[in-house]
Write a protein that holds these residues in place. Structure first.
Motif, PDB file in Angstrom:
ATOM      1  N   ALA A  70      51.727 -57.857  53.372  1.00  0.00           N
ATOM      2  CA  ALA A  70      52.644 -57.926  54.513  1.00  0.00           C
ATOM      3  C   ALA A  70      52.739 -59.393  54.929  1.00  0.00           C
ATOM      4  O   ALA A  70      51.877 -60.199  54.589  1.00  0.00           O
ATOM      5  CB  ALA A  70      52.109 -57.076  55.663  1.00  0.00           C
ATOM      6  N   ARG A  79      52.392 -53.078  64.365  1.00  0.00           N
ATOM      7  CA  ARG A  79      53.328 -52.323  63.530  1.00  0.00           C
ATOM      8  C   ARG A  79      53.232 -50.882  63.949  1.00  0.00           C
ATOM      9  O   ARG A  79      52.167 -50.426  64.386  1.00  0.00           O
ATOM     10  CB  ARG A  79      52.926 -52.456  62.051  1.00  0.00           C
ATOM     11  N   PHE A  95      60.728 -49.068  48.498  1.00  0.00           N
ATOM     12  CA  PHE A  95      60.887 -49.582  49.868  1.00  0.00           C
ATOM     13  C   PHE A  95      62.383 -49.562  50.182  1.00  0.00           C
ATOM     14  O   PHE A  95      63.132 -50.402  49.682  1.00  0.00           O
ATOM     15  CB  PHE A  95      60.381 -51.033  49.968  1.00  0.00           C
ATOM     16  N   LYS A 148      56.249 -47.704  43.847  1.00  0.00           N
ATOM     17  CA  LYS A 148      56.621 -47.549  45.263  1.00  0.00           C
ATOM     18  C   LYS A 148      58.077 -47.917  45.477  1.00  0.00           C
ATOM     19  O   LYS A 148      58.562 -48.880  44.874  1.00  0.00           O
ATOM     20  CB  LYS A 148      55.780 -48.505  46.116  1.00  0.00           C
ATOM     21  N   HIS A 187      50.516 -57.744  46.396  1.00  0.00           N
ATOM     22  CA  HIS A 187      51.502 -57.856  47.481  1.00  0.00           C
ATOM     23  C   HIS A 187      50.816 -57.944  48.832  1.00  0.00           C
ATOM     24  O   HIS A 187      49.626 -57.635  48.959  1.00  0.00           O
ATOM     25  CB  HIS A 187      52.499 -56.690  47.429  1.00  0.00           C
ATOM     26  N   THR A 206      57.726 -57.695  52.977  1.00  0.00           N
ATOM     27  CA  THR A 206      56.581 -57.664  52.067  1.00  0.00           C
ATOM     28  C   THR A 206      56.755 -58.806  51.059  1.00  0.00           C
ATOM     29  O   THR A 206      57.873 -59.073  50.625  1.00  0.00           O
ATOM     30  CB  THR A 206      56.558 -56.320  51.302  1.00  0.00           C
ATOM     31  N   ASP A 237      47.846 -51.934  45.085  1.00  0.00           N
ATOM     32  CA  ASP A 237      47.589 -50.569  45.564  1.00  0.00           C
ATOM     33  C   ASP A 237      46.772 -49.771  44.551  1.00  0.00           C
ATOM     34  O   ASP A 237      46.112 -48.807  44.916  1.00  0.00           O
ATOM     35  CB  ASP A 237      48.910 -49.823  45.806  1.00  0.00           C
ATOM     36  N   HIS A 291      46.850 -57.645  48.287  1.00  0.00           N
ATOM     37  CA  HIS A 291      46.121 -56.558  47.605  1.00  0.00           C
ATOM     38  C   HIS A 291      47.027 -55.898  46.570  1.00  0.00           C
ATOM     39  O   HIS A 291      48.249 -55.962  46.697  1.00  0.00           O
ATOM     40  CB  HIS A 291      45.667 -55.495  48.622  1.00  0.00           C
ATOM     41  N   ARG A 343      61.743 -54.701  61.836  1.00  0.00           N
ATOM     42  CA  ARG A 343      61.890 -54.407  60.402  1.00  0.00           C
ATOM     43  C   ARG A 343      61.705 -52.914  60.202  1.00  0.00           C
ATOM     44  O   ARG A 343      60.677 -52.351  60.616  1.00  0.00           O
ATOM     45  CB  ARG A 343      60.832 -55.151  59.580  1.00  0.00           C
TER      46      ARG A 343
HETATM   47  O1  AKG Z   1      55.111 -54.421  53.959  1.00  0.00           O
HETATM   48  C1  AKG Z   1      54.084 -54.186  54.549  1.00  0.00           C
HETATM   49  O2  AKG Z   1      54.032 -54.214  55.780  1.00  0.00           O
HETATM   50  C2  AKG Z   1      52.839 -53.864  53.777  1.00  0.00           C
HETATM   51  C3  AKG Z   1      53.112 -52.982  52.639  1.00  0.00           C
HETATM   52  C4  AKG Z   1      51.886 -52.699  51.855  1.00  0.00           C
HETATM   53  O3  AKG Z   1      50.970 -53.457  51.791  1.00  0.00           O
HETATM   54  C5  AKG Z   1      51.787 -51.458  51.106  1.00  0.00           C
HETATM   55  O4  AKG Z   1      52.698 -50.612  51.201  1.00  0.00           O
HETATM   56  O5  AKG Z   1      50.787 -51.273  50.384  1.00  0.00           O
END
Ligand code: AKG
Length: 268
Positions: free
Chosen positions: A190, A54, A129, A127, A188, A142, A111, A109, A199
């Motif tokens: 990845a 990534r 996205f 958050k 959540h 995600t 956050d 995990h 992406r």
């Molecule tokens: O979507 C992802 O690649 C991971 C996002 C994630 O874990 C986060 O933002 O804490």
């Protein structure tokens, strides 16, 4: 938020805002992101993650005003204010570029882990996205477990081998221009990218003004100089760490502009 959005966010800790960036806005944000990427690639000392699975551009708000203005884009961040409260502040911001065919590098995990808080009834981080590319559940979306922001503090999730082995997840999928907003306590992960397109997601994490902007994401002097309204200063972490919230009766738009109404806002 509409009543439907309020109920969905309270119940699930997740909210999808379809078409939050209309086509013209999306086009200008995509162009701004491409310009930022070119600058970032040309200078390997710029902060971020450079593969192999990534690529991330840390602190995308430093690159241009179009990206900076997303921090207070009212159709999305006006709702974040309702979710978090009047004292919202940016904690970190990243541009994630998920590379096709690559495995997930982040497992399941939450956050939020701040000590001294009863998390099942709290909203400590929210958050956003913002999808700049179409994303489906196979192209590195995600995954998140709806409602997990309210799970008890001692809840144990199963240990899983692959991200998709966790029961109950939904993908943050959608069209470019859609925005997912979620309570950072939602569990959540990845996912593996099995698609053939990159992406592209702009991520902003918001907390409260009594928190600290995350290390490495403190806005530069040049960015801070652009904060000409009370809400912008607060979002950039230039507010007081105690005893202050913006007036609840002030609209988000009013708070974005310089105003004689807030002479004692403490941010000058
Ligand atoms: O979507 C992802 O690649 C991971 C996002 C994630 O874990 C986060 O933002 O804490």
């Amino acid at each position: 938020m509409t009543e439907e959005e309020r109920i969905k966010f309270e119940a699930n800790g997740l909210l999808k805002l379809e078409g939050a960036l209309p086509p013209a806005t999306l086009a200008s944000v995509r162009k701004a992101a491409a310009e930022a990427e070119a600058v970032w690639r040309a200078d390997p000392s710029r902060p971020g993650m450079r593969g192999p699975n990534r690529e991330d551009i840390n602190a995308f708000i430093e690159y241009n005003d179009t990206l900076l203005n997303l921090l207070w884009y009212e159709p999305v961040v006006g709702k974040v204010r309702e979710m978090l409260g009047d004292d919202l502040m940016m904690l970190d911001n990243d541009y994630f570029m998920g590379l096709p065919g690559k495995p997930s590098i982040v497992g399941w995990h939450p956050d939020v882990g701040v000590r001294g808080i009863y998390h099942p009834r709290s909203t400590v981080m929210v958050k956003t996205f913002t999808l700049l590319s179409d994303v489906d559940e196979k192209s590195g979306a995600t995954y998140a477990i709806p409602g997990s922001h309210r799970f008890p503090m001692d809840w144990k999730f199963p240990k899983v081998q692959e991200p998709e082995d966790m029961p109950g997840w939904v993908p943050f999928s959608g069209k470019a221009g859609d925005v997912w907003v979620f309570n950072g306590r939602c569990y959540h992960s990845a996912s593996h990218h099995r698609g053939d397109r990159r992406r592209e997601v702009l991520i902003v994490n918001y907390g409260h003004s009594w928190m600290k902007v995350f290390d490495g994401y403190e806005p530069s002097t040049a960015v801070k100089a652009k904060a000409d309204g009370m809400m912008k200063r607060q979002i950039l972490g230039m507010g007081k760490s105690w005893g202050h919230t913006v007036p609840a009766d002030a609209s988000f738009d009013e708070l974005l502009k310089p105003s004689d109404r807030f002479p004692g806002d403490g941010y000058k």
